[in-house]
Enzyme design. Structure first.
Site, PDB file in Angstrom:
ATOM      1  N   GLY A 176       0.826  -1.213   0.000  1.00  0.00           N
ATOM      2  CA  GLY A 176       0.000   0.000   0.000  1.00  0.00           C
ATOM      3  C   GLY A 176       0.857   1.259   0.000  1.00  0.00           C
ATOM      4  N   GLY A 177       2.043   1.179  -0.594  1.00  0.00           N
ATOM      5  CA  GLY A 177       2.971   2.321  -0.570  1.00  0.00           C
ATOM      6  C   GLY A 177       2.695   3.384  -1.618  1.00  0.00           C
ATOM      7  N   LEU A 205      -0.307   7.114   4.018  1.00  0.00           N
ATOM      8  CA  LEU A 205       0.814   6.994   4.957  1.00  0.00           C
ATOM      9  C   LEU A 205       1.936   6.117   4.401  1.00  0.00           C
ATOM     10  N   ASP A 258      -2.195  -8.270  -4.867  1.00  0.00           N
ATOM     11  CA  ASP A 258      -3.319  -8.258  -3.936  1.00  0.00           C
ATOM     12  C   ASP A 258      -2.877  -9.064  -2.721  1.00  0.00           C
ATOM     13  N   PHE A 298     -14.017   0.470   6.560  1.00  0.00           N
ATOM     14  CA  PHE A 298     -15.168   1.375   6.385  1.00  0.00           C
ATOM     15  C   PHE A 298     -15.972   1.345   7.671  1.00  0.00           C
ATOM     16  N   TYR A 353      -7.023   1.166  18.342  1.00  0.00           N
ATOM     17  CA  TYR A 353      -8.122   0.252  18.696  1.00  0.00           C
ATOM     18  C   TYR A 353      -7.741  -1.217  18.511  1.00  0.00           C
ATOM     19  N   LYS A 382      -6.813  -5.860  13.184  1.00  0.00           N
ATOM     20  CA  LYS A 382      -5.628  -5.158  13.697  1.00  0.00           C
ATOM     21  C   LYS A 382      -5.171  -5.776  15.019  1.00  0.00           C
ATOM     22  N   PRO A 428      -0.740   4.482  14.734  1.00  0.00           N
ATOM     23  CA  PRO A 428      -0.973   5.911  14.526  1.00  0.00           C
ATOM     24  C   PRO A 428      -2.364   6.300  15.023  1.00  0.00           C
ATOM     25  N   GLY A 429      -2.496   7.529  15.453  1.00  0.00           N
ATOM     26  CA  GLY A 429      -3.826   8.089  15.737  1.00  0.00           C
ATOM     27  C   GLY A 429      -4.357   8.712  14.462  1.00  0.00           C
TER      28      GLY A 429
HETATM   29  C1  HXC Z   1     -20.647  -1.756   4.223  1.00  0.00           C
HETATM   30  C2  HXC Z   1     -19.326  -2.372   2.437  1.00  0.00           C
HETATM   31  C3  HXC Z   1     -18.808  -1.060   2.335  1.00  0.00           C
HETATM   32  C4  HXC Z   1     -19.277  -0.080   3.270  1.00  0.00           C
HETATM   33  C5  HXC Z   1     -17.903  -2.269   0.785  1.00  0.00           C
HETATM   34  N1  HXC Z   1     -18.732  -3.073   1.458  1.00  0.00           N
HETATM   35  N2  HXC Z   1     -17.919  -1.026   1.313  1.00  0.00           N
HETATM   36  N3  HXC Z   1     -20.212  -2.739   3.369  1.00  0.00           N
HETATM   37  N4  HXC Z   1     -20.187  -0.481   4.190  1.00  0.00           N
HETATM   38  N5  HXC Z   1     -18.860   1.183   3.241  1.00  0.00           N
HETATM   39  C6  HXC Z   1     -19.005  -4.488   1.183  1.00  0.00           C
HETATM   40  C7  HXC Z   1     -19.488  -4.712  -0.232  1.00  0.00           C
HETATM   41  O1  HXC Z   1     -20.887  -4.499  -0.331  1.00  0.00           O
HETATM   42  C8  HXC Z   1     -19.112  -6.176  -0.451  1.00  0.00           C
HETATM   43  O2  HXC Z   1     -19.981  -7.054   0.195  1.00  0.00           O
HETATM   44  C9  HXC Z   1     -17.793  -6.290   0.300  1.00  0.00           C
HETATM   45  O3  HXC Z   1     -17.775  -5.222   1.259  1.00  0.00           O
HETATM   46  C10 HXC Z   1     -16.598  -6.152  -0.611  1.00  0.00           C
HETATM   47  O4  HXC Z   1     -16.714  -4.910  -1.316  1.00  0.00           O
HETATM   48  P1  HXC Z   1     -15.917  -4.630  -2.677  1.00  0.00           P
HETATM   49  O5  HXC Z   1     -16.185  -3.223  -3.053  1.00  0.00           O
HETATM   50  O6  HXC Z   1     -16.193  -5.701  -3.667  1.00  0.00           O
HETATM   51  O7  HXC Z   1     -14.416  -4.833  -2.149  1.00  0.00           O
HETATM   52  P2  HXC Z   1     -13.041  -4.441  -2.799  1.00  0.00           P
HETATM   53  O8  HXC Z   1     -13.215  -3.919  -4.208  1.00  0.00           O
HETATM   54  O9  HXC Z   1     -12.146  -5.586  -2.572  1.00  0.00           O
HETATM   55  O10 HXC Z   1     -12.584  -3.149  -1.919  1.00  0.00           O
HETATM   56  C11 HXC Z   1     -12.206  -3.301  -0.575  1.00  0.00           C
HETATM   57  C12 HXC Z   1     -12.771  -2.169   0.289  1.00  0.00           C
HETATM   58  C13 HXC Z   1     -12.421  -0.770  -0.331  1.00  0.00           C
HETATM   59  C14 HXC Z   1     -12.177  -2.339   1.696  1.00  0.00           C
HETATM   60  C15 HXC Z   1     -14.288  -2.271   0.345  1.00  0.00           C
HETATM   61  O11 HXC Z   1     -12.917   0.296   0.489  1.00  0.00           O
HETATM   62  C16 HXC Z   1     -10.932  -0.600  -0.516  1.00  0.00           C
HETATM   63  O12 HXC Z   1     -10.379  -0.953  -1.550  1.00  0.00           O
HETATM   64  N6  HXC Z   1     -10.230  -0.050   0.520  1.00  0.00           N
HETATM   65  C17 HXC Z   1      -8.760   0.124   0.483  1.00  0.00           C
HETATM   66  C18 HXC Z   1      -8.304   1.394   1.121  1.00  0.00           C
HETATM   67  C19 HXC Z   1      -8.872   1.696   2.487  1.00  0.00           C
HETATM   68  O13 HXC Z   1      -9.874   1.138   2.920  1.00  0.00           O
HETATM   69  N7  HXC Z   1      -8.209   2.652   3.152  1.00  0.00           N
HETATM   70  C20 HXC Z   1      -8.629   3.104   4.468  1.00  0.00           C
HETATM   71  C21 HXC Z   1      -7.674   2.608   5.470  1.00  0.00           C
HETATM   72  S1  HXC Z   1      -7.888   3.605   6.847  1.00  0.00           S
HETATM   73  P3  HXC Z   1     -21.176  -7.830  -0.620  1.00  0.00           P
HETATM   74  O14 HXC Z   1     -21.798  -8.727   0.392  1.00  0.00           O
HETATM   75  O15 HXC Z   1     -22.095  -6.740  -1.103  1.00  0.00           O
HETATM   76  O16 HXC Z   1     -20.505  -8.571  -1.732  1.00  0.00           O
HETATM   77  C22 HXC Z   1      -7.643   2.777   8.244  1.00  0.00           C
HETATM   78  C23 HXC Z   1      -7.608   3.701   9.425  1.00  0.00           C
HETATM   79  C24 HXC Z   1      -7.770   3.029  10.719  1.00  0.00           C
HETATM   80  O17 HXC Z   1      -7.503   1.590   8.276  1.00  0.00           O
HETATM   81  C25 HXC Z   1      -7.810   3.899  11.944  1.00  0.00           C
HETATM   82  C26 HXC Z   1      -8.212   5.291  11.872  1.00  0.00           C
HETATM   83  C27 HXC Z   1      -8.016   6.048  13.173  1.00  0.00           C
HETATM   84  P1  NAP Z   2      -4.862   4.452   2.199  1.00  0.00           P
HETATM   85  O1  NAP Z   2      -4.161   5.584   1.527  1.00  0.00           O
HETATM   86  O2  NAP Z   2      -6.232   4.101   1.749  1.00  0.00           O
HETATM   87  O3  NAP Z   2      -3.893   3.203   2.119  1.00  0.00           O
HETATM   88  C1  NAP Z   2      -4.288   1.891   2.014  1.00  0.00           C
HETATM   89  C2  NAP Z   2      -3.413   1.229   0.970  1.00  0.00           C
HETATM   90  O4  NAP Z   2      -3.639  -0.175   0.994  1.00  0.00           O
HETATM   91  C3  NAP Z   2      -3.685   1.726  -0.444  1.00  0.00           C
HETATM   92  O5  NAP Z   2      -2.496   2.195  -1.034  1.00  0.00           O
HETATM   93  C4  NAP Z   2      -4.213   0.499  -1.175  1.00  0.00           C
HETATM   94  O6  NAP Z   2      -3.713   0.473  -2.524  1.00  0.00           O
HETATM   95  C5  NAP Z   2      -3.639  -0.641  -0.341  1.00  0.00           C
HETATM   96  N1  NAP Z   2      -4.470  -1.855  -0.405  1.00  0.00           N
HETATM   97  C6  NAP Z   2      -5.763  -1.985  -0.060  1.00  0.00           C
HETATM   98  N2  NAP Z   2      -6.196  -3.229  -0.285  1.00  0.00           N
HETATM   99  C7  NAP Z   2      -5.127  -3.914  -0.772  1.00  0.00           C
HETATM  100  C8  NAP Z   2      -4.944  -5.249  -1.200  1.00  0.00           C
HETATM  101  N3  NAP Z   2      -5.934  -6.146  -1.172  1.00  0.00           N
HETATM  102  N4  NAP Z   2      -3.710  -5.620  -1.657  1.00  0.00           N
HETATM  103  C9  NAP Z   2      -2.690  -4.717  -1.696  1.00  0.00           C
HETATM  104  N5  NAP Z   2      -2.812  -3.443  -1.304  1.00  0.00           N
HETATM  105  C10 NAP Z   2      -4.025  -3.045  -0.854  1.00  0.00           C
HETATM  106  O7  NAP Z   2      -4.998   4.705   3.794  1.00  0.00           O
HETATM  107  P2  NAP Z   2      -3.944   5.216   4.894  1.00  0.00           P
HETATM  108  O8  NAP Z   2      -4.690   6.120   5.776  1.00  0.00           O
HETATM  109  O9  NAP Z   2      -2.680   5.676   4.262  1.00  0.00           O
HETATM  110  O10 NAP Z   2      -3.664   3.871   5.720  1.00  0.00           O
HETATM  111  C11 NAP Z   2      -2.383   3.261   5.758  1.00  0.00           C
HETATM  112  C12 NAP Z   2      -2.244   2.410   7.002  1.00  0.00           C
HETATM  113  O11 NAP Z   2      -2.303   3.239   8.177  1.00  0.00           O
HETATM  114  C13 NAP Z   2      -3.340   1.371   7.175  1.00  0.00           C
HETATM  115  O12 NAP Z   2      -2.771   0.193   7.716  1.00  0.00           O
HETATM  116  C14 NAP Z   2      -4.265   2.007   8.173  1.00  0.00           C
HETATM  117  O13 NAP Z   2      -5.027   1.070   8.875  1.00  0.00           O
HETATM  118  C15 NAP Z   2      -3.259   2.704   9.061  1.00  0.00           C
HETATM  119  N6  NAP Z   2      -3.808   3.779   9.863  1.00  0.00           N
HETATM  120  C16 NAP Z   2      -4.160   4.953   9.283  1.00  0.00           C
HETATM  121  C17 NAP Z   2      -4.613   5.982  10.089  1.00  0.00           C
HETATM  122  C18 NAP Z   2      -4.944   7.331   9.512  1.00  0.00           C
HETATM  123  O14 NAP Z   2      -5.342   8.227  10.277  1.00  0.00           O
HETATM  124  N7  NAP Z   2      -4.791   7.555   8.228  1.00  0.00           N
HETATM  125  C19 NAP Z   2      -4.770   5.786  11.477  1.00  0.00           C
HETATM  126  C20 NAP Z   2      -4.417   4.559  12.012  1.00  0.00           C
HETATM  127  C21 NAP Z   2      -3.923   3.563  11.212  1.00  0.00           C
HETATM  128  P3  NAP Z   2      -4.546  -0.147  -3.779  1.00  0.00           P
HETATM  129  O15 NAP Z   2      -5.883   0.472  -3.749  1.00  0.00           O
HETATM  130  O16 NAP Z   2      -3.680   0.219  -4.952  1.00  0.00           O
HETATM  131  O17 NAP Z   2      -4.567  -1.634  -3.550  1.00  0.00           O
END
Ligand code: HXC
Ligand code: NAP
Length: 290
Positions: free
Chosen positions: A22-23, A27, A73, A105, A156, A171, A197-198
């Site tokens: 996820g580089g 972050l 992936d 999410f 968390y 996590k 991280p927060g």
């Molecule tokens: C409920 C949801 C949903 C949502 C997707 N789904 N989004 N359900 N609420 N908002 C469901 C879909 O309906 C589907 O279920 C299943 O999840 C898979 O969805 P897809 O879209 O097919 O998945 P995919 O294309 O693989 O994408 C994965 C993803 C997407 C997680 C849904 O958001 C993604 O690519 N995220 C990567 C980046 C990311 O999330 N970054 C944030 C990290 S922040 P069904 O049953 O309908 O098939 C972080 C911070 C932590 O971690 C701490 C903060 C303080």
């Molecule tokens: P982000 O930009 O959405 O980063 C997530 C990365 O993961 C994306 O680059 C995405 O790239 C990659 N990824 C997602 N699904 C993947 C898969 N199946 N295979 C390979 N790569 C995948 O979010 P971020 O905020 O920088 O988060 C980075 C890390 O920090 C995460 O571990 C998150 O939980 C942690 N974190 C963030 C915060 C914050 O405040 N931002 C707080 C606490 C912890 P692709 O879409 O190209 O796959």
């Protein structure tokens, strides 16, 4: 206003090849930039190759360093193996693994489908175990040492959190893996640590966790004792230290970088920080009168 300067000597990461999952965004990209500035060679891997290419150009332009990109992936062990084959053949070997890729999410848990729950757990927990296992096996088999793993978790991981239950569950597993392997793989010269991280705003996190309709609920100046969010450079500095040889004795540790946020939520009397000085004055006067 704090000016965040690079913390380590310029060559602190020279001769280190660092793989960040996820580089290409958020972050992961911020850590990549700081590692490159300290002399590291970078491999960034995620699903979206186009995004990785753009990040490579940006990072190489900013730092003059070398970045290799591979699509992968992390949920799929074969995809991880293929990415590692390519990355190792291209770079000659990987010294540090940063498990940063995540999916997340917000949702009431009872509204989630089984697939939705699995999707987050698969990216966060299985993705981390896939990369750790596939690379760890190679390090051990080739008797390479002075390697390390840095896992990006959250606060968390140990408190749990409502409305992000798949992420909290996953996590917590990553944190358990960090501590377990810190002991088990130390004999192979492999360290395992984590950063929690927060709030470090990124597009990926804000889009999914703080949609516009909810932004009024999350006033960070109230949630965080230091009354601000984190700067990406602050995370980059900590990560640089933890993966560097300066941290050779650091193993099995999780370092929280959140301005005191989670502790503020935990302390029973922390709500008293809302009380203005004038009310403390009045309370003191009334105590003295008594
Ligand atoms: C409920 C949801 C949903 C949502 C997707 N789904 N989004 N359900 N609420 N908002 C469901 C879909 O309906 C589907 O279920 C299943 O999840 C898979 O969805 P897809 O879209 O097919 O998945 P995919 O294309 O693989 O994408 C994965 C993803 C997407 C997680 C849904 O958001 C993604 O690519 N995220 C990567 C980046 C990311 O999330 N970054 C944030 C990290 S922040 P069904 O049953 O309908 O098939 C972080 C911070 C932590 O971690 C701490 C903060 C303080
Ligand atoms: P982000 O930009 O959405 O980063 C997530 C990365 O993961 C994306 O680059 C995405 O790239 C990659 N990824 C997602 N699904 C993947 C898969 N199946 N295979 C390979 N790569 C995948 O979010 P971020 O905020 O920088 O988060 C980075 C890390 O920090 C995460 O571990 C998150 O939980 C942690 N974190 C963030 C915060 C914050 O405040 N931002 C707080 C606490 C912890 P692709 O879409 O190209 O796959």
């Amino acid at each position: 206003m704090i000016d965040i300067k690079p913390m380590l000597q310029k060559d602190a990461l020279i001769n280190k090849t660092i793989l960040i999952t996820g580089g290409g965004s958020g972050l992961g990209k911020a850590m990549a930039k700081q590692f490159l500035n300290l002399g590291a060679t970078l491999v960034i891997a995620s699903r979206n190759l186009e995004k990785l290419q753009l990040a490579k150009e940006e990072l190489e332009g900013q730092t003059g360093g070398k970045v290799y990109v591979f699509s992968c992936d992390v949920r799929d062990y074969n995809s991880v193996e293929t990415m590692l084959d390519q990355a190792i053949e291209t770079t000659g070997g990987i010294d540090v693994l940063v498990n940063n890729a995540a999916g997340n999410f917000i949702s009431p848990t009872e509204r989630l489908s089984a697939n939705a729950f699995d999707t987050v757990v698969d990216i966060v927990l299985k993705g981390t175990s896939n990369c750790t296992l596939a690379l760890g096996k190679r390090w051990i088999e080739n008797k390479e040492n002075n390697k390390n793993i840095l896992n990006i978790v959250t606060t968390y991981s140990w408190t749990g959190s409502a409305y992000v239950v798949p992420s909290a569950t996953a996590k917590a597993g990553v944190l358990a893996m960090t501590r377990s392997l810190a002991v088990e793989w130390a004999k192979y010269g492999i360290r395992s640590n984590a950063i929690a991280p927060g709030a470090f705003p990124t597009k990926g996190a804000i889009e999914r966790l703080l949609p516009p309709q909810l932004q009024h609920l999350a006033d960070m100046t109230k949630k965080i004792p230091l009354a601000r969010v984190g700067k990406h450079e602050e995370l980059g500095n900590l990560a640089s230290y933890m993966v560097s040889d300066y941290a050779s004795f650091l193993n099995g540790e999780v370092i929280t970088l959140d301005g005191g946020e989670w502790l503020q939520g935990a302390g029973q009397f922390n709500f008293l920080r809302e009380i203005p000085e004038s009310l403390w004055d009045a309370l003191e006067q009334s105590r003295k009168k008594k």
